[in-house]
Design an enzyme around this catalytic site. Structure first.
Site, PDB file in Angstrom:
ATOM      1  N   CYS A 142       0.846  -1.190   0.000  1.00 46.91           N
ATOM      2  CA  CYS A 142       0.000   0.000   0.000  1.00 46.91           C
ATOM      3  C   CYS A 142       0.882   1.240   0.000  1.00 46.91           C
ATOM      4  O   CYS A 142       1.852   1.308   0.760  1.00 46.91           O
ATOM      5  CB  CYS A 142      -0.896  -0.014   1.239  1.00 46.91           C
ATOM      6  SG  CYS A 142      -1.974   1.417   1.364  1.00 46.91           S
ATOM      7  N   HIS A 185      -9.146  -3.743  -1.883  1.00 43.90           N
ATOM      8  CA  HIS A 185      -8.146  -2.939  -1.155  1.00 43.90           C
ATOM      9  C   HIS A 185      -8.544  -1.453  -1.164  1.00 43.90           C
ATOM     10  O   HIS A 185      -8.522  -0.796  -0.122  1.00 43.90           O
ATOM     11  CB  HIS A 185      -6.771  -3.149  -1.813  1.00 43.90           C
ATOM     12  CG  HIS A 185      -5.648  -2.394  -1.180  1.00 43.90           C
ATOM     13  ND1 HIS A 185      -4.570  -3.007  -0.579  1.00 43.90           N
ATOM     14  CD2 HIS A 185      -5.441  -1.061  -1.047  1.00 43.90           C
ATOM     15  CE1 HIS A 185      -3.755  -2.077  -0.099  1.00 43.90           C
ATOM     16  NE2 HIS A 185      -4.248  -0.881  -0.384  1.00 43.90           N
ATOM     17  N   GLU A 186      -8.928  -0.935  -2.324  1.00 48.38           N
ATOM     18  CA  GLU A 186      -9.217   0.507  -2.449  1.00 48.38           C
ATOM     19  C   GLU A 186     -10.538   0.896  -1.775  1.00 48.38           C
ATOM     20  O   GLU A 186     -10.615   1.953  -1.144  1.00 48.38           O
ATOM     21  CB  GLU A 186      -9.223   0.942  -3.918  1.00 48.38           C
ATOM     22  CG  GLU A 186      -7.900   0.727  -4.669  1.00 48.38           C
ATOM     23  CD  GLU A 186      -6.675   1.269  -3.959  1.00 48.38           C
ATOM     24  OE1 GLU A 186      -6.783   2.237  -3.183  1.00 48.38           O
ATOM     25  OE2 GLU A 186      -5.574   0.713  -4.180  1.00 48.38           O
ATOM     26  N   HIS A 189     -10.131   1.399   1.869  1.00 50.97           N
ATOM     27  CA  HIS A 189      -9.614   2.723   2.238  1.00 50.97           C
ATOM     28  C   HIS A 189     -10.752   3.697   2.536  1.00 50.97           C
ATOM     29  O   HIS A 189     -10.638   4.543   3.421  1.00 50.97           O
ATOM     30  CB  HIS A 189      -8.761   3.317   1.107  1.00 50.97           C
ATOM     31  CG  HIS A 189      -7.321   2.906   1.146  1.00 50.97           C
ATOM     32  ND1 HIS A 189      -6.478   3.238   2.183  1.00 50.97           N
ATOM     33  CD2 HIS A 189      -6.564   2.204   0.260  1.00 50.97           C
ATOM     34  CE1 HIS A 189      -5.262   2.758   1.935  1.00 50.97           C
ATOM     35  NE2 HIS A 189      -5.288   2.112   0.786  1.00 50.97           N
TER      36      HIS A 189
HETATM   37 ZN    ZN Z   1      -3.696   1.107  -0.022  1.00 54.40          ZN
END
Ligand code: ZN
Length: 198
Positions: A142, A185-186, A189
């Protein structure tokens, strides 16, 4: 005309401190200042877990974008600068979320390895509505967690929901493989979740 517009502005300011007046967007003054208007300073500084104050923003739930927001010049500059940041030849990524550049908004860019030419695409208000029960471990890193990599168990296929960048129409897409891992993953966030949490 000027007077009546000002009266509406005052009313809007009283109604909600979140809404900034003038351009009809919900971008705050601080957000506009950080995004800027100068696209020649393209790459934005990354928010990382090395800093306690930046970690605080990375851990927040990001705010949604309105139809007005995504047609604004501020959005266009943010989009351009996020793309420049994820394509930084010295520190490239395969995806980026707005909180990683200090903008706590529901916007992600994902490199579509499942499409011809592997383009980066932007997804306002992206959310995963369905995760496949089938999961697989894979390596992740990341841009906001420097000098670290680890394996994460992710669904092999997901359904995403988002708003079209031009029409704001709600759209869905089914994504699988490595691209599905990037979407997971995004979108994490946007919920203040980092892959190191798993
Ligand atoms: Zn990330």
């Amino acid at each position: 005309m000027r007077l009546s517009k000002n009266i509406i502005c005052v009313g809007a300011a009283i109604a909600s401190a979140l809404f900034s007046c003038g351009d009809g967007t919900t971008f705050t003054k601080a957000e506009k200042e950080l995004i800027g208007s100068d696209t020649s300073a393209a790459i934005m500084p990354l928010y990382t877990t090395d800093s306690p104050s930046e970690t605080e923003l990375l851990r927040k739930v990001a705010a949604p974008l309105t139809a007005k927001d995504i047609t604004s010049d501020v959005y266009k500059v943010l989009r351009y600068r996020m793309l420049s940041t994820v394509n930084d030849p010295e520190n490239p990524g395969v995806g980026i979320a707005a909180p990683q550049v200090g903008i706590s908004r529901q916007l992600i860019a994902v490199q579509r390895f499942d499409k011809e030419g592997e383009p980066f695409e932007f997804y306002p208000n992206a959310v995963i509505t369905s995760y496949s029960p089938e999961k697989k471990y894979g390596w992740e890193g990341c841009l906001s967690v420097p000098d670290y990599r680890d394996t994460v168990l992710r669904s092999t296929s997901v359904v995403i929901s988002y708003n079209d960048e031009l029409t704001f129409e709600p759209l869905t897409d089914t994504v699988s493989g490595y691209t599905a891992v990037i979407f997971q993953h995004e979108t994490d966030h946007l919920k203040g979740i980092l892959y190191i949490d798993y």
